[in-house]
Write a protein that holds these residues in place. Sequence first.
Motif, PDB file in Angstrom:
ATOM      1  N   GLY B  44      76.844  16.198  13.912  1.00 46.38           N
ATOM      2  CA  GLY B  44      75.563  16.908  13.900  1.00 46.38           C
ATOM      3  C   GLY B  44      74.504  16.134  13.142  1.00 46.38           C
ATOM      4  N   LEU B  45      74.950  15.543  12.048  1.00 46.83           N
ATOM      5  CA  LEU B  45      74.026  14.783  11.192  1.00 46.83           C
ATOM      6  C   LEU B  45      73.508  13.533  11.905  1.00 46.83           C
ATOM      7  CD1 LEU B  45      73.122  15.222   8.240  1.00 46.83           C
ATOM      8  CD2 LEU B  45      74.983  13.747   7.519  1.00 46.83           C
ATOM      9  N   ILE B  46      74.371  12.905  12.689  1.00 45.30           N
ATOM     10  CA  ILE B  46      73.965  11.660  13.349  1.00 45.30           C
ATOM     11  C   ILE B  46      73.279  11.933  14.695  1.00 45.30           C
ATOM     12  CG2 ILE B  46      74.798   9.493  14.357  1.00 45.30           C
ATOM     13  CD1 ILE B  46      77.127   9.628  12.369  1.00 45.30           C
ATOM     14  N   TYR B  47      73.898  12.786  15.493  1.00 45.90           N
ATOM     15  CA  TYR B  47      73.406  12.959  16.871  1.00 45.90           C
ATOM     16  C   TYR B  47      72.653  14.265  17.117  1.00 45.90           C
ATOM     17  CZ  TYR B  47      76.305   8.939  18.048  1.00 45.90           C
ATOM     18  OH  TYR B  47      76.838   7.691  18.116  1.00 45.90           O
ATOM     19  N   LEU B  50      72.722  19.944  18.739  1.00 49.20           N
ATOM     20  CA  LEU B  50      73.331  20.251  20.023  1.00 49.20           C
ATOM     21  C   LEU B  50      74.645  19.494  20.209  1.00 49.20           C
ATOM     22  CD1 LEU B  50      72.606  22.044  22.428  1.00 49.20           C
ATOM     23  CD2 LEU B  50      71.751  19.980  23.578  1.00 49.20           C
ATOM     24  N   ASN B  51      74.591  18.170  19.901  1.00 49.19           N
ATOM     25  CA  ASN B  51      75.808  17.359  20.022  1.00 49.19           C
ATOM     26  C   ASN B  51      76.876  17.819  19.035  1.00 49.19           C
ATOM     27  OD1 ASN B  51      75.254  15.401  22.103  1.00 49.19           O
ATOM     28  ND2 ASN B  51      73.615  14.689  20.760  1.00 49.19           N
ATOM     29  N   GLY B  52      76.409  18.136  17.818  1.00 49.25           N
ATOM     30  CA  GLY B  52      77.338  18.618  16.783  1.00 49.25           C
ATOM     31  C   GLY B  52      78.029  19.893  17.233  1.00 49.25           C
ATOM     32  N   ALA B  53      77.227  20.822  17.769  1.00 50.53           N
ATOM     33  CA  ALA B  53      77.777  22.102  18.229  1.00 50.53           C
ATOM     34  C   ALA B  53      78.780  21.887  19.358  1.00 50.53           C
ATOM     35  CB  ALA B  53      76.646  23.014  18.700  1.00 50.53           C
ATOM     36  N   PHE B  54      78.413  21.019  20.307  1.00 47.51           N
ATOM     37  CA  PHE B  54      79.305  20.752  21.434  1.00 47.51           C
ATOM     38  C   PHE B  54      80.606  20.114  20.951  1.00 47.51           C
ATOM     39  CE2 PHE B  54      80.960  17.755  24.563  1.00 47.51           C
ATOM     40  CZ  PHE B  54      81.268  18.640  25.586  1.00 47.51           C
ATOM     41  N   LEU B  89      74.639  23.044  11.548  1.00 46.12           N
ATOM     42  CA  LEU B  89      74.230  22.846  10.147  1.00 46.12           C
ATOM     43  C   LEU B  89      73.940  21.375   9.874  1.00 46.12           C
ATOM     44  CD1 LEU B  89      76.526  24.985   7.796  1.00 46.12           C
ATOM     45  CD2 LEU B  89      74.048  25.040   7.938  1.00 46.12           C
ATOM     46  N   GLY B  90      74.803  20.497  10.427  1.00 46.87           N
ATOM     47  CA  GLY B  90      74.597  19.049  10.273  1.00 46.87           C
ATOM     48  C   GLY B  90      73.257  18.631  10.879  1.00 46.87           C
ATOM     49  N   GLY B  91      72.989  19.154  12.077  1.00 50.26           N
ATOM     50  CA  GLY B  91      71.742  18.822  12.764  1.00 50.26           C
ATOM     51  C   GLY B  91      70.518  19.331  12.007  1.00 50.26           C
ATOM     52  N   VAL B  92      70.625  20.544  11.482  1.00 54.04           N
ATOM     53  CA  VAL B  92      69.499  21.129  10.725  1.00 54.04           C
ATOM     54  C   VAL B  92      69.273  20.338   9.441  1.00 54.04           C
ATOM     55  CG1 VAL B  92      68.737  23.212   9.463  1.00 54.04           C
ATOM     56  CG2 VAL B  92      69.820  23.439  11.700  1.00 54.04           C
ATOM     57  N   TYR B  93      70.382  19.978   8.787  1.00 53.66           N
ATOM     58  CA  TYR B  93      70.269  19.229   7.526  1.00 53.66           C
ATOM     59  C   TYR B  93      69.596  17.876   7.757  1.00 53.66           C
ATOM     60  CZ  TYR B  93      71.632  17.112   3.073  1.00 53.66           C
ATOM     61  OH  TYR B  93      71.617  16.493   1.851  1.00 53.66           O
ATOM     62  N   GLY B 184      71.365   2.993  15.379  1.00 55.39           N
ATOM     63  CA  GLY B 184      70.803   3.376  16.671  1.00 55.39           C
ATOM     64  C   GLY B 184      70.234   4.772  16.717  1.00 55.39           C
ATOM     65  N   GLU B 185      70.596   5.604  15.767  1.00 57.34           N
ATOM     66  CA  GLU B 185      70.132   6.991  15.816  1.00 57.34           C
ATOM     67  C   GLU B 185      68.953   7.213  14.884  1.00 57.34           C
ATOM     68  OE1 GLU B 185      70.951   9.303  18.001  1.00 57.34           O
ATOM     69  OE2 GLU B 185      72.195   7.752  18.917  1.00 57.34           O
ATOM     70  N   LEU B 186      68.330   8.364  15.101  1.00 58.73           N
ATOM     71  CA  LEU B 186      67.034   8.657  14.498  1.00 58.73           C
ATOM     72  C   LEU B 186      66.964   8.432  12.986  1.00 58.73           C
ATOM     73  CD1 LEU B 186      64.235   9.700  15.309  1.00 58.73           C
ATOM     74  CD2 LEU B 186      65.044  11.996  14.729  1.00 58.73           C
ATOM     75  N   TRP B 187      67.702   9.228  12.230  1.00 61.72           N
ATOM     76  CA  TRP B 187      67.479   9.148  10.791  1.00 61.72           C
ATOM     77  C   TRP B 187      68.118   7.922  10.173  1.00 61.72           C
ATOM     78  CZ3 TRP B 187      70.502   9.651   6.302  1.00 61.72           C
ATOM     79  CH2 TRP B 187      71.859   9.853   6.508  1.00 61.72           C
ATOM     80  N   LEU B 188      69.054   7.310  10.884  1.00 55.99           N
ATOM     81  CA  LEU B 188      69.698   6.116  10.348  1.00 55.99           C
ATOM     82  C   LEU B 188      68.799   4.893  10.440  1.00 55.99           C
ATOM     83  CD1 LEU B 188      73.249   6.714  11.753  1.00 55.99           C
ATOM     84  CD2 LEU B 188      72.527   6.855   9.367  1.00 55.99           C
ATOM     85  N   ARG B 189      67.695   5.047  11.180  1.00 55.29           N
ATOM     86  CA  ARG B 189      66.767   3.924  11.257  1.00 55.29           C
ATOM     87  C   ARG B 189      66.030   3.745   9.923  1.00 55.29           C
ATOM     88  NH1 ARG B 189      63.883   5.967  16.081  1.00 55.29           N
ATOM     89  NH2 ARG B 189      65.439   5.887  17.712  1.00 55.29           N
ATOM     90  N   LYS B 190      66.045   4.782   9.129  1.00 53.51           N
ATOM     91  CA  LYS B 190      65.338   4.720   7.862  1.00 53.51           C
ATOM     92  C   LYS B 190      66.024   3.736   6.926  1.00 53.51           C
ATOM     93  CE  LYS B 190      64.150   9.599   8.083  1.00 53.51           C
ATOM     94  NZ  LYS B 190      64.535  10.906   7.583  1.00 53.51           N
ATOM     95  N   ASP B 191      65.320   3.347   5.915  1.00 51.94           N
ATOM     96  CA  ASP B 191      65.899   2.459   4.921  1.00 51.94           C
ATOM     97  C   ASP B 191      66.861   3.277   4.050  1.00 51.94           C
ATOM     98  OD1 ASP B 191      66.481   0.651   3.027  1.00 51.94           O
ATOM     99  OD2 ASP B 191      64.517   0.736   2.025  1.00 51.94           O
ATOM    100  N   HIS B 192      68.120   2.839   3.951  1.00 51.21           N
ATOM    101  CA  HIS B 192      69.095   3.622   3.206  1.00 51.21           C
ATOM    102  C   HIS B 192      69.159   3.288   1.739  1.00 51.21           C
ATOM    103  CE1 HIS B 192      70.661   4.412   7.253  1.00 51.21           C
ATOM    104  NE2 HIS B 192      70.850   5.605   6.677  1.00 51.21           N
ATOM    105  N   SER B 193      68.293   2.399   1.311  1.00 52.45           N
ATOM    106  CA  SER B 193      68.375   1.989  -0.081  1.00 52.45           C
ATOM    107  C   SER B 193      68.250   3.195  -1.025  1.00 52.45           C
ATOM    108  CB  SER B 193      67.292   0.967  -0.398  1.00 52.45           C
ATOM    109  OG  SER B 193      66.040   1.528  -0.049  1.00 52.45           O
ATOM    110  N   TYR B 194      67.517   4.217  -0.572  1.00 56.13           N
ATOM    111  CA  TYR B 194      67.330   5.387  -1.460  1.00 56.13           C
ATOM    112  C   TYR B 194      68.640   6.112  -1.731  1.00 56.13           C
ATOM    113  CZ  TYR B 194      67.537   8.171   2.813  1.00 56.13           C
ATOM    114  OH  TYR B 194      67.936   8.735   3.986  1.00 56.13           O
ATOM    115  N   LEU B 195      69.622   5.932  -0.821  1.00 58.25           N
ATOM    116  CA  LEU B 195      70.889   6.611  -1.007  1.00 58.25           C
ATOM    117  C   LEU B 195      71.746   5.937  -2.091  1.00 58.25           C
ATOM    118  CD1 LEU B 195      71.896   7.349   2.684  1.00 58.25           C
ATOM    119  CD2 LEU B 195      71.095   8.984   0.973  1.00 58.25           C
ATOM    120  N   GLN B 196      71.335   4.751  -2.469  1.00 56.35           N
ATOM    121  CA  GLN B 196      72.164   4.023  -3.446  1.00 56.35           C
ATOM    122  C   GLN B 196      71.596   4.100  -4.856  1.00 56.35           C
ATOM    123  OE1 GLN B 196      71.923   0.356  -1.416  1.00 56.35           O
ATOM    124  NE2 GLN B 196      73.367   0.992   0.172  1.00 56.35           N
ATOM    125  N   HIS B 197      70.507   4.838  -5.067  1.00 56.65           N
ATOM    126  CA  HIS B 197      69.924   4.913  -6.406  1.00 56.65           C
ATOM    127  C   HIS B 197      70.873   5.542  -7.403  1.00 56.65           C
ATOM    128  CE1 HIS B 197      65.599   4.746  -4.608  1.00 56.65           C
ATOM    129  NE2 HIS B 197      66.250   3.602  -4.605  1.00 56.65           N
TER     130      HIS B 197
END
Lengths: 278, 197
Positions: B44-47, B50-54, B89-93, B184-197
């Motif tokens: 859900g978080l990645i795709y 709808l995909n998560g639910a399916f 929930l994953g998709g909403v998050y 390749g997916e939407l939110w993963l295109r962002k810079d992830h450096s913030y996740l490593q703070h």
Amino acid sequence: MVEKRSLVFATLATIVWAVSISSLAAYFYLQNATYSEQIAENQQSLNTMAVNYNEAMTKRNTLLSEYSMLYGNYSFPLGTNFTLLTKLFNILMDNLKGNYSYLLMNQKDLNETYHALLNQTITINQKGNVTREEFGELLNEFYELFNLLAIRELSRIISETVTLTASICIIYENGTEKWHNKTSIPTGSSLFQLTQKIAKVNYTYSAWMKPGHIRLTAINDETEYTEYKTGYSEGRAWIWYYWDDNKQEWLSGPVGCDAWMLKDEDIYKWNFEYWRWP
Amino acid sequence: MKLQHSNTRKLALLSVLAALCLAIQLTPRPPNVEFTSFFTFIVGLIYGALNGAFFGCFVMFVNGFLSPYGFSGLNMPFQMVGMAITGILGGVYKSHISERDNSARFCIEAAILGAFSALIFDLITNAGVSFSYILAGMDPILALLTAVAYGTFFSIIHISSNTTVFGVLTLPSIKALDNLIGGGELWLRKDHSYLQH
């Protein structure tokens, strides 16, 4: 100021906590309600058992008093007319039947013992002149049956509250062992009743055999047999054993299977055993 | 052509995750300790929701037939709905994650969502169990309360294990999957450096 997202997550965490704790409280409430109900039921059973016990003891004491009176007359036979005493014995037999009618109707082995004694009484009565020995034999037989009935009556009272389990194995002629583990049966049942419950049995009533008058002749259509050869005979018969926990070995059944009362967790076996004589 | 590659990659990943879920479901484990909701949440978080639910629905459908605890029968639709909600929930998050978030916050939030998804799943499946009590003639409210109350200890195990699994594994899994699918997916295109703070 706390941001909205943090509030949302704090709320979610609180919901999880609140629902979990509420479920836990509901669980303990239901358990408490269930246990309270069970305790009330058990108390009710104990009260019923106490009432039934009192009734059983009253019956037993009344019959025992009548028997004691008759035994007194028998023991001091100065000028006693035993033929007259058999009339009193008939009344005692009627009272026995009246007081233990439920057991006599529902437990075949006891019923057969009662009728054997009744027939013996009728035969002696018809003969006319009753001897001291004949009357003494009647009294002995009566006392044995009376004791057995009293024990079964008490067991029946207990069985309304407690059920026991016993395991039993049947070993056929070809060596096949068939186990019936943890079979539930009312307290006060005999090995004969347990065997009847788990298998199809045929039996004979032997008046000369005691304690216990039942001899199994077939279990699940495997019937005992005797072959007469020159100078000897041989065959197979159903013999029962019980497992002695202290000695850790199988011991041969010392009485008839209908006289052997079961205990909880007992283990038994019926063996289709070979015999030869002499 | 790029879209086709993306779809193939997506399908392959979903298949692998579904197989992984089912393999874990069939592995002997303590009751109610499971990873399906975690993978469903990740999908859900990645795709998206709808995909998560399916994905959640599909895994619970197959699991309903293969579970070592036996065929789920009447409870299967409830399990499917419960797991679908985890995917949603994953998709909403996903739509609420900010670039300013740090790793600690992400882990805590994932843990809370794990606990919440377990709670929702258990409530729904307990409702399924209560349905069978109702069919047996029990009063509906009493049936629901009884099912929830007697499922409490299993629910607590589920919530605890989900809190741990989501809190500990979500971040490293997202990073690993990000590397695998190349952002390749939407939110993963962002810079992830913030996740490593």
